[in-house]
Scaffold this active site. Structure first.
Site, short mmCIF file in Angstrom:
data_model
loop_
_atom_site.label_atom_id
_atom_site.label_comp_id
_atom_site.label_asym_id
_atom_site.label_seq_id
_atom_site.Cartn_x
_atom_site.Cartn_y
_atom_site.Cartn_z
N HIS A 184 12.21 8.93 -10.23
CA HIS A 184 12.94 8.29 -9.09
C HIS A 184 13.87 7.25 -9.47
O HIS A 184 13.55 6.16 -9.86
CB HIS A 184 11.69 7.58 -8.37
CG HIS A 184 12.05 7.16 -6.82
ND1 HIS A 184 13.43 7.07 -6.25
CD2 HIS A 184 11.21 6.45 -5.69
CE1 HIS A 184 13.40 6.77 -5.05
NE2 HIS A 184 12.09 6.52 -4.58
N TYR A 189 15.26 1.13 -6.31
CA TYR A 189 14.05 0.67 -7.12
C TYR A 189 14.71 0.56 -8.48
O TYR A 189 15.84 0.66 -8.72
CB TYR A 189 13.14 1.79 -7.06
CG TYR A 189 12.41 1.86 -5.54
CD1 TYR A 189 11.92 0.65 -4.89
CD2 TYR A 189 12.58 2.73 -4.83
CE1 TYR A 189 11.24 0.46 -3.59
CE2 TYR A 189 12.04 2.88 -3.43
CZ TYR A 189 11.37 1.73 -2.93
OH TYR A 189 10.98 1.79 -1.67
N ARG A 364 10.57 13.62 7.08
CA ARG A 364 9.92 13.10 8.41
C ARG A 364 9.70 14.50 9.58
O ARG A 364 8.71 14.49 10.18
CB ARG A 364 10.84 12.22 9.10
CG ARG A 364 10.84 10.87 8.40
CD ARG A 364 11.91 9.87 8.97
NE ARG A 364 13.23 10.45 8.45
CZ ARG A 364 14.31 9.77 8.88
NH1 ARG A 364 14.47 8.76 9.58
NH2 ARG A 364 15.40 10.28 8.29
C1 FNR Z 1 9.96 8.28 2.35
N1 FNR Z 1 10.70 8.58 1.30
C2 FNR Z 1 10.57 8.33 -0.11
N2 FNR Z 1 11.35 8.55 -0.79
C3 FNR Z 1 11.10 8.66 -2.22
O1 FNR Z 1 11.84 9.04 -3.10
N3 FNR Z 1 9.70 8.38 -2.53
C4 FNR Z 1 8.86 8.10 -1.92
O2 FNR Z 1 7.53 7.73 -2.26
C5 FNR Z 1 9.28 7.77 -0.45
N4 FNR Z 1 8.20 7.67 0.64
C6 FNR Z 1 8.49 7.69 1.87
C7 FNR Z 1 7.46 7.46 3.01
C8 FNR Z 1 7.85 8.05 4.04
C9 FNR Z 1 6.65 7.80 5.25
C10 FNR Z 1 9.01 8.47 4.55
C11 FNR Z 1 9.39 8.89 5.94
C12 FNR Z 1 9.97 8.56 3.74
C13 FNR Z 1 11.95 9.07 1.99
C14 FNR Z 1 12.04 10.48 2.13
O3 FNR Z 1 11.53 11.23 0.97
C15 FNR Z 1 13.24 11.01 2.43
O4 FNR Z 1 14.24 10.99 1.49
C16 FNR Z 1 13.78 10.36 3.86
O5 FNR Z 1 12.75 10.07 4.72
C17 FNR Z 1 15.01 11.24 4.27
O6 FNR Z 1 14.38 12.42 4.57
P1 FNR Z 1 13.90 12.87 6.33
O7 FNR Z 1 12.75 12.17 6.43
O8 FNR Z 1 15.11 12.75 7.02
O9 FNR Z 1 13.83 14.27 5.95
#
Ligand code: FNR
Length: 401
Positions: A184, A189, A364
């Site tokens: 990541h 971060y 999501r």
């Molecule tokens: C996330 N996102 C996220 N990204 C990541 O790199 N590590 C993580 O642990 C998390 N945690 C996380 C928790 C929750 C509940 C959400 C909704 C999102 C970001 C996620 O992986 C993604 O990059 C974004 O949500 C955008 O994609 P969607 O949601 O539009 O498909």
């Protein structure tokens, strides 16, 4: 009819993914001192039964102070291997694939999980609730925002220790049996903080205006993790392709141009998939949002890699919420325009498509619609390989045997 690219297999080193859908890592603030729990088994297990080619376990901290919240997942000690292995074994028992995202939250660590928040996002977790606001790491001693704790500028020994912690966590993930690892380096971060000239104002070999210096820690982490995992195991890296700070007084910031330069280095360092996200490094970011805002950046990076004959694959993420959007992002040689007939999307051959990525990561939409992959498959008229359990003899027969 031609199978849409979205449902054709893709190989990353020795790992073959059955289609182009990946469950994006999602923090769920439900771990117990870094140990995954029953919650994670059910939450992640359920995704693994719904047709995505790969499920990635949430951001998992490589040191205790790298957790976003006290309830985050961790792999900094051996006792954290078994609960992860339990989930990995279940996913494998169903013939599915699972990876894990390794992370350090840097100056954004020690915040409260969303259900404890009363004042707003990113509320600081104090020692009374298991937080460590006095022990935050960052490249430079610059707080996230007013009212937030000032992190410690990491010493060189701490940086070297961090690189080792990523490698050690990768070894633990291997012991648990994961199919792949994602590093990541996105969303503000610790590794993002090193990449950005706004958050990295060091004057040593790990920072400052020099691009080489700011990318050094990430490349060291990639090198250490790559060396810790088998040759045949793919390595993924998530970056923020822009921190969306170009509006802010013209000071140099991390942007798409630097991400492109970094992509070439990561490809040469043995990274197999670059997962292109954005933002999260600054509370004053100004994102130009439209449905393809991140996918388009992924596409630009992919184009450069193809031009330079690098075979690192590209993942698109963000706002992917319809079958047509997922299809169009990865489609090769098919027309972008869809025509829906009798509830099916007809895919025609020909060119005209701007392929933006090789895979899509979805977060999501999988929460809103766990059947997203299966429904997309039905719309496109293709089949996905479901969990092993569905292909076994009916349960009554098995009981009689
Ligand atoms: C996330 N996102 C996220 N990204 C990541 O790199 N590590 C993580 O642990 C998390 N945690 C996380 C928790 C929750 C509940 C959400 C909704 C999102 C970001 C996620 O992986 C993604 O990059 C974004 O949500 C955008 O994609 P969607 O949601 O539009 O498909």
């Amino acid at each position: 009819a031609e199978v849409p690219t979205l449902f054709t297999p893709i190989k990353l080193r020795d790992m073959t993914l059955q289609n182009r859908f990946i469950v994006s890592p999602m923090c769920t603030y439900s771990a117990d001192d870094g140990h995954l729990t029953d919650w994670h088994l059910v939450h992640l297990g359920a995704f693994a039964l719904r047709g995505a080619a790969l499920t990635i376990v949430e951001a998992t901290a490589v040191t205790p102070n790298g957790r976003i919240s006290p309830e985050d997942s961790g792999l900094w000690q051996d006792s954290q291997i078994a609960p992860l292995k339990r989930i990995v074994d279940f996913v494998h028992s169903q013939g599915q694939k699972i990876g894990i995202q390794l992370a350090h939250a840097g100056r954004k660590a020690s915040t409260l999980g969303p259900w404890h928040v009363t004042k707003g996002r990113h509320e600081v977790a104090g020692p009374d609730v298991g937080g460590w606001p006095d022990n935050l790491w960052a490249p430079s001693a610059i707080a996230w925002d007013e009212g937030y704790p000032t992190p410690h500028a990491m010493t060189v020994a701490q940086i070297q220790g961090l690189v080792q912690s990523f490698a050690d966590a990768a070894r633990r993930a291997l012991q648990a049996g994961v199919d792949t690892i994602e590093i990541h380096a996105a969303h503000g971060y610790l590794l993002t903080e090193f990449l950005s000239p706004l958050t990295n104002q060091r004057t040593d070999a790990y920072g400052g205006s020099s691009f080489e210096n700011r990318t050094r820690v990430l490349l060291d982490v990639v090198g250490a993790v790559r060396a810790a995992i088998p040759q045949g195991m793919p390595l993924l890296v998530r970056i923020s392709a822009s921190e969306w700070m170009a509006h802010d007084g013209g000071r140099p910031s991390w942007d798409l141009a630097e991400s492109k330069r970094l992509a070439l280095l990561l490809a040469d360092a043995g990274v197999d998939l670059l997962d292109v996200s954005s933002g999260g490094n600054n509370p004053r970011q100004r994102i130009e949002v439209h449905p393809y805002y991140q996918a388009d950046m992924a596409g630009e990076i992919r184009e450069l890699l193809r031009r330079e004959s690098k075979d690192m694959k590209i993942g698109a993420v963000g706002m992917i919420s319809t079958a047509e959007m997922a299809r169009s992002i990865v489609q090769e040689g098919g027309k972008l325009a869809s025509c829906e007939q009798d509830g099916k999307i007809e895919v025609e051959s020909g060119d005209g498509t701007k392929t933006r990525a090789d895979l899509v990561l979805v977060a999501r939409q999988f929460l809103r619609e766990p059947e997203f992959v299966l429904k997309t498959a039905a719309l496109l008229g293709v089949q996905v390989s479901g969990p092993v359990q569905y292909h076994r003899a009916p349960i009554t027969k098995r009981r009689l045997r």
